[in-house]
Design an enzyme around this catalytic site. Structure first.
Site, PDB file in Angstrom:
ATOM      1  CG  HIS A 153      -1.697   1.222   1.435  1.00 32.56           C
ATOM      2  ND1 HIS A 153      -2.964   1.404   0.913  1.00 32.56           N
ATOM      3  CD2 HIS A 153      -1.405   2.366   2.114  1.00 32.56           C
ATOM      4  CE1 HIS A 153      -3.404   2.606   1.255  1.00 32.56           C
ATOM      5  NE2 HIS A 153      -2.480   3.197   1.985  1.00 32.56           N
ATOM      6  CD  GLU A 154       1.966   3.459   3.673  1.00 28.05           C
ATOM      7  OE1 GLU A 154       2.216   4.555   3.118  1.00 28.05           O
ATOM      8  OE2 GLU A 154       0.967   3.276   4.368  1.00 28.05           O
TER       9      GLU A 154
ATOM     10  CG  HIS B  71       0.199   6.172  -0.733  1.00 25.96           C
ATOM     11  ND1 HIS B  71      -0.959   6.739  -1.232  1.00 25.96           N
ATOM     12  CD2 HIS B  71      -0.143   5.630   0.478  1.00 25.96           C
ATOM     13  CE1 HIS B  71      -1.955   6.540  -0.374  1.00 25.96           C
ATOM     14  NE2 HIS B  71      -1.484   5.862   0.652  1.00 25.96           N
TER      15      HIS B  71
ATOM     16  CD  GLU C 115      -4.806   6.129   2.458  1.00 21.44           C
ATOM     17  OE1 GLU C 115      -4.743   4.948   2.868  1.00 21.44           O
ATOM     18  OE2 GLU C 115      -3.826   6.864   2.358  1.00 21.44           O
TER      19      GLU C 115
END
Length: 238
Positions: free
Chosen positions: A93-94, A97, A156
């Site tokens: 997920h990070e 980004h 997100e």
């Protein structure tokens, strides 16, 4: 914002984090984060990234990735991470980004609001103190080094989807993301309602992740054996 500007700003922020926070000395956690992070970074395909992975001693269960690929995982996250697959959900997920350039997007949005017409193009097209000031404003760098980017709910959700694909491509079980978010949902503590938060509410996030799973599973390499059944099925705590 150019890739070089984005990376330079991420390095500046990372330096502030490392000078302000206490790096972990837990060799096992550091090795786990670097192992999982390295596998995900290897399949990210992000040109010009400078991937680095750190664990910092902070009780808040959180992780974040600065522009350019520097990832920090708080020690407070580990009670909710039961295995490498669940950690891959966090790091994927990070990394997503950074891959989607969400940090640069937020800086550009802030500058577009703050600066009039032609000045926006001028500043974005050249090296300028205003660019650094806009970045500092978004990240909160300065008085309190509030380096956690306040992503929008749309960003997100996008990072969740891309992160699932990245962890699958790296050979991790994307279904483990559901187990991780169930662990987080079970954590004690009050949370703001979804419409007051930049992050989706846990229930909404889990449902979106379940919806993204079929696509993510299609990216699991054929050479990777089925993952061990160490996570409960989607929708079950653990």
């Amino acid at each position: 914002m150019s890739q070089s500007e984005e990376t330079a700003l991420g390095l500046e922020a990372a330096d502030k984090v490392l000078r302000t926070e206490r790096p972990s000395r837990d060799a096992a956690r550091i090795a786990q984060v670097r192992r999982v992070g390295g596998a995900i970074a290897a399949v990210s395909g992000m040109a010009g990234a400078r991937w680095e992975f750190y664990v910092i001693e902070k009780k808040e269960p959180n992780a974040f990735c600065l522009p350019g690929g520097i990832v920090f995982v708080n020690s407070g996250l580990f009670p909710y991470v039961k295995n490498d697959d669940q950690l891959a959900a966090v790091i994927g997920h990070e990394v997503a980004h950074a891959l989607a350039h969400h940090g640069a997007e937020r800086v550009s949005q802030r500058m577009a609001v703050a600066l009039p017409g032609v000045a926006v193009a001028t500043v974005l097209g050249s090296e300028s103190p205003a660019l650094g000031q806009a970045f500092a404003s978004v990240y909160g760098i300065g008085a309190n080094v509030g380096y956690v980017l306040p992503h929008s709910r749309q960003q997100e959700s996008e990072a969740d989807r891309i992160g699932l694909i990245l962890m699958a491509k790296a050979g991790y079980d994307p279904d483990a993301a559901v187990g991780f978010w169930n662990n987080m949902r079970a954590a004690k503590g009050s949370k703001p309602p979804e419409f007051l938060s930049t992050h989706p509410a846990d229930d909404s996030r889990i449902q979106n992740i379940i919806r993204f799973l079929p696509e993510a599973r299609s990216y699991i390499p054929a050479s990777v054996p089925p993952p061990p059944d160490d996570d409960p099925p989607p929708g079950v705590d653990g």
